[in-house]
Design an enzyme around this catalytic site. Sequence first.
Site, PDB file in Angstrom:
ATOM      1  N   GLU A   1      19.561 -21.607  -3.121  1.00 58.10           N
ATOM      2  CA  GLU A   1      20.800 -21.538  -2.702  1.00 58.10           C
ATOM      3  C   GLU A   1      21.270 -22.977  -1.890  1.00 58.10           C
ATOM      4  O   GLU A   1      20.639 -23.427  -1.130  1.00 58.10           O
ATOM      5  CB  GLU A   1      20.928 -20.533  -1.502  1.00 58.10           C
ATOM      6  N   SER A   4       0.760  -1.323  -0.052  1.00 64.65           N
ATOM      7  CA  SER A   4      -0.004   0.111  -0.059  1.00 64.65           C
ATOM      8  C   SER A   4       0.992   1.264   0.068  1.00 64.65           C
ATOM      9  O   SER A   4       2.088   0.968   0.297  1.00 64.65           O
ATOM     10  CB  SER A   4      -1.025   0.043   1.245  1.00 64.65           C
ATOM     11  N   HIS A  56      24.695 -14.240  -0.700  1.00 60.07           N
ATOM     12  CA  HIS A  56      23.866 -14.077   0.259  1.00 60.07           C
ATOM     13  C   HIS A  56      24.532 -13.308   1.630  1.00 60.07           C
ATOM     14  O   HIS A  56      24.330 -13.926   2.328  1.00 60.07           O
ATOM     15  CB  HIS A  56      22.998 -15.217   0.567  1.00 60.07           C
ATOM     16  N   GLY A  86      16.391  -9.471  -1.631  1.00 65.15           N
ATOM     17  CA  GLY A  86      15.815  -9.854  -0.803  1.00 65.15           C
ATOM     18  C   GLY A  86      15.702 -11.349  -0.619  1.00 65.15           C
ATOM     19  O   GLY A  86      16.361 -11.651   0.152  1.00 65.15           O
ATOM     20  N   ARG A  87      14.944 -12.110  -1.506  1.00 64.18           N
ATOM     21  CA  ARG A  87      14.968 -13.392  -1.741  1.00 64.18           C
ATOM     22  C   ARG A  87      15.033 -13.899  -3.081  1.00 64.18           C
ATOM     23  O   ARG A  87      14.370 -13.336  -4.051  1.00 64.18           O
ATOM     24  CB  ARG A  87      13.702 -14.234  -0.842  1.00 64.18           C
TER      25      ARG A  87
END
Length: 319
Positions: A266, A181, A284, A236-237
């Site tokens: 990973e 949002s 990472h 992020g991922r």
Amino acid sequence: MPPPAPADDAGDRPLVLLSQTPLPHFAAALEGRYRLVLAADADAATAAEARVLLVAGLNKVPAELLDRLPALELVTAVPVGVDHVDLAACRRRGIAVTNAGPAFAADSADYAVGLVVAVLRRVAAADAYVRRGRWATDGDYPLTTKVSGKRVGIVGLGRIGSMVARRLAAFGCAVSYNSRSPKPSAPYKFFPSVLDLAADSDVVVLSCALTEETRRIVNREVMEALGKDGVLVNVGRGGLVDEPELVRCLREGVIGGAGLDVYENEPDVPPELFAMDNVVLSDHRAVFTPESFRGVLDLVAGNIDAFFAGRPLISPVTL
């Protein structure tokens, strides 16, 4: 916040179950404060007693593990993301969840900006060019594009995304964002979809959580909207991106480059990426610095101390 008073008897220290073995220095710092037991080694009595589960890595924490712990009230996670924890099961049980996002945010944001600079200016490729002796034999490395003034779209304007935005705004970049949002306090343009954000960006930075709604939120259509000169940066991922499509888009020139710190499976990295000089890869590690480890230790211990003392948790996750 003072730690629990030391006791000679380990049984007097609060019990904390571990989902996996933590890093040695992390465990050493906690052992004097809590009675640490691996969940896999816990007998029935210990499992029945445990009120806190410490999740020190990215190993899955499924409902089956939570069901073995009938007294569990708190899952405290070391990573920023908690997509490896069954949050629905925690919600059903009324189990609180915390993460270490505040301790990692600045380092993640710094690293994201570093990847933006490294990809746009081809820092790694220019370094390899000089090291191979090609400057002397083949002349100057080709010109690369500037960072200042680029249109940067950020997916996820949370703690990390907001820090990325402020850093890149200082470069003179035009920042916009997509989030669940609009953020009333954010001075940046909001886009309701990632596709629209990509179409209006030169660089897209991913810093949102991985959920069922955000899984593979960057697909081929989004990369086509980003365009042949566009750059994708992911701190992020890995699951936020359709990784096979990313490889194809890079190979076909659909986008101009990528800076990747995270991957879908990973530690496996698509081998096609290794030969691409428009891609910067790391393992990472955006969140990991000696300073962040100290901050994480303080935050994890602070959350556990607050729980046992009946005080509000420091970094609760909204379930």
